[in-house]
Each structure stands twice: as structure tokens, then as C-alpha cells.
Design a protein around this motif. Structure first.
Motif, short mmCIF file in Angstrom:
data_model
loop_
_atom_site.label_atom_id
_atom_site.label_comp_id
_atom_site.label_asym_id
_atom_site.label_seq_id
_atom_site.Cartn_x
_atom_site.Cartn_y
_atom_site.Cartn_z
N ARG A 14 84.72 39.24 26.64
CA ARG A 14 84.10 39.17 24.90
C ARG A 14 84.06 37.48 24.99
O ARG A 14 83.01 37.36 23.81
CB ARG A 14 85.42 39.20 23.92
CG ARG A 14 84.99 40.67 24.22
CD ARG A 14 86.90 41.46 23.22
NE ARG A 14 87.31 42.15 23.01
CZ ARG A 14 88.11 42.91 22.52
NH1 ARG A 14 89.26 42.17 22.38
NH2 ARG A 14 88.41 44.82 22.11
N SER A 15 84.48 36.48 25.89
CA SER A 15 84.03 34.88 25.72
C SER A 15 83.26 35.28 26.16
O SER A 15 82.46 33.59 26.79
CB SER A 15 85.33 34.45 25.79
OG SER A 15 85.92 34.93 27.59
N GLY A 16 82.00 35.87 26.72
CA GLY A 16 81.42 35.34 28.08
C GLY A 16 81.43 35.20 29.20
O GLY A 16 80.20 34.30 29.66
N GLN A 17 82.14 35.04 29.49
CA GLN A 17 82.50 34.00 30.86
C GLN A 17 82.55 35.66 32.40
O GLN A 17 83.43 35.00 32.80
CB GLN A 17 84.57 34.07 30.86
CG GLN A 17 84.02 32.58 29.70
CD GLN A 17 85.72 32.41 29.91
OE1 GLN A 17 86.91 32.25 30.45
NE2 GLN A 17 85.62 31.41 27.98
N GLU A 18 82.56 37.05 31.36
CA GLU A 18 83.16 37.62 33.35
C GLU A 18 81.84 37.16 34.16
O GLU A 18 82.01 37.94 35.08
CB GLU A 18 82.21 38.66 32.88
CG GLU A 18 80.20 39.06 32.04
CD GLU A 18 80.17 38.60 30.53
OE1 GLU A 18 78.53 39.33 30.43
OE2 GLU A 18 80.82 37.99 29.83
N THR A 56 88.09 41.71 36.15
CA THR A 56 88.37 41.07 34.88
C THR A 56 88.58 40.87 34.61
O THR A 56 89.78 42.08 33.97
CB THR A 56 86.31 40.27 34.83
OG1 THR A 56 85.98 39.28 34.18
CG2 THR A 56 85.59 41.50 33.78
N THR A 57 89.27 40.54 33.04
CA THR A 57 89.15 40.73 31.99
C THR A 57 88.30 41.11 30.46
O THR A 57 87.47 40.74 30.18
CB THR A 57 90.41 39.92 31.07
OG1 THR A 57 89.59 39.02 31.06
CG2 THR A 57 91.03 39.68 32.62
N GLY A 111 89.24 39.89 27.84
CA GLY A 111 88.86 38.79 27.14
C GLY A 111 87.62 37.80 27.98
O GLY A 111 87.07 37.23 27.30
N ALA A 112 87.49 37.62 28.59
CA ALA A 112 86.68 37.21 29.24
C ALA A 112 85.33 37.70 28.99
O ALA A 112 84.08 36.90 29.23
CB ALA A 112 86.71 37.60 31.14
#
Length: 241
Positions: A113-117, A107-108, A110-111
Motif C-alpha cells: 500500500r505504501s509502494g514499498q513492495e 512482503t506485507t 502495508g508495504a
């Protein structure tokens, strides 16, 4: 009596994508030396050596050797299961440096950190990840402990385990290897420390279940000692039958 030996050697490679892997520095030279010592032995008559290794590992060249290339820990477990349940394997020399982790997803940052993992950029190892991603993150998960499955698959096979640590005191190394031996029902374990391994030297302690051990200083000495001890155990088993 003709004997069949299974040897795992080298490192494992866990796929990130179709062109990238997570691996380690194991060359497989100790496993190769053990295989050659079995092939040269006057004490054990070799029928076949099943040699399980990654695609980049050096292998012995002999008509009695069947090279089985494996992909990652899951592939190693699949082949071990197949061979130990379909073939008569007299001894397993588990010298492979098995990865403790495998790729769960990519993943990234950023993902994450934004809870999108939970919505991975990439998973499953198919295709190729773009090299333009600036904050790539690889999430890992534990791999199964392969050595713990061997006696479950064939309780009668002789099992030689290996334990490598780095820059620890000798008592710690011996104690850790002895725990590995007892936890996995090994017949012996080769304990070694990365700091004691060079191009010309390979210090190793071959431990028995009672805690006694012998020390060797080269790959050749270690390999010959393993073959000698396996031959003794095989002869003892044959005498009991």
C-alpha cells in the motif's frame, strides 16, 4: 528392445521459506499406477524408469526404477533437461501436476500500500518468516510451461501429456486437451475432470492427434491404455528404422 521411460508424477512444491511451501492436492497415484503398468507389461521390455517427483510423492518399488526427487518447477526442468540430453528416453509420461505459479517475493500488505513492495520482507526461500507478521503478502509469478520444453529437448521421444480441469462440460475438456496436444507436439493426452475422480473412479479420455479418443473409468484402465498405446508407437518407430 529394452526401453527407458521417464515419468513425472505427483505435485510440485514451491518454497515460501525453509519450512513453508505452496503445493497442490495431487497424490501421484495415477503416475504410480502408470509406472507399475509399464513394469508389468509384456509388450515393452523396461530397462529403466526415471521417476521424477516431489519429496512427499509415493513411488514405485522396483530395481528398474530410479527415483529422482525434484524441488519445484525449476528443479523439475533441470532434471528433465539433464535426462533428456544425456540418456536415451523412449517415452515421457508427464503426469505431474505442475504449479502454474512460484513465489516471487514475500512482503506485507502495508508495504504494498505504501509502494514499498520493491523492498521485499523476504525472498529466495532462505530462513523462516516470522509467524508474528499480521499482514503477510505473497507475490507470485508464472512458472515456465514444462510440457512445452520436452519435445524441444528430444524431438524423438514419445510424449504423453495430461490435462486436468474441474467441473466443465465434456466438449470443453476435450477441446482444451486437444489444444494442449497440438501446441506441445504430444503423441497423446489424457483429459480428465476433477469432478469425475473419486477413490474408486477416475474417468479419463485418451486423445490422439486426430481428435479421436477412448474413455476409461479407473486409474488402472488409463494406465494400461497408455502403456498399450506407447508400445504400439514404439513398435511403429522401430519398424520404420
Amino acid at each position: 528392445m529394452v526401453r527407458n521411460i521417464l515419468i513425472t508424477a505427483g505435485g510440485t512444491s514451491e518454497k515460501i521459506d525453509e519450512v513453508r511451501v505452496i503445493s497442490n492436492f495431487s497424490s501421484g497415484r495415477l503416475g504410480l499406477t502408470v509406472a507399475n503398468s509399464f513394469l508389468e507389461s509384456n509388450k515393452i521390455q523396461i530397462g529403466k524408469i526415471y521417476y521424477l517427483c516431489d519429496r512427499n510423492t509415493i513411488v514405485p518399488e522396483d530395481s528398474r526404477v530410479e527415483v529422482v526427487r525434484v524441488a519445484g518447477v525449476s528443479g523439475l526442468l533441470d532434471e528433465l533437461t539433464r535426462l533428456l540430453t544425456t540418456e536415451k528416453i523412449d517415452a515421457v509420461i508427464h503426469a505431474m501436476a505442475v504449479s502454474d505459479y512460484m513465489v516471487k517475493q514475500v512482503t506485507t500488505v502495508g508495504a504494498i500500500r505504501s509502494g514499498q513492495e520493491a523492498a521485499p520482507l523476504f525472498s529466495g526461500g532462505e530462513g523462516k518468516i516470522s509467524s508474528q507478521i499480521e499482514d503477510l503478502a505473497i507475490l507470485l509469478t508464472r512458472t515456465p510451461k514444462v510440457i512445452g520444453e520436452i519435445k524441444k529437448l528430444d524431438r524423438n521421444t514419445i510424449l504423453v501429456g495430461f490435462k486436468l480441469l474441474s467441473n466443465v462440460e465434456k466438449p470443453v475438456l476435450i477441446d482444451t486437451a486437444l489444444k494442449l496436444l497440438h501446441q506441445n507436439q504430444c503423441d497423446m493426452v489424457l483429459a480428465n475432470d476433477l469432478s469425475d475422480i473419486t477413490e474408486d473412479q477416475h474417468v479419463g479420455y485418451l486423445l490422439k492427434p486426430d481428435g479421436n479418443y477412448d474413455c476409461y473409468s479407473t486409474k488402472k484402465q488409463i494406465a494400461q491404455a497408455i502403456v498399450e498405446e506407447v508400445g504400439t508407437l514404439l513398435a511403429e518407430k522401430e519398424a520404420e528404422q
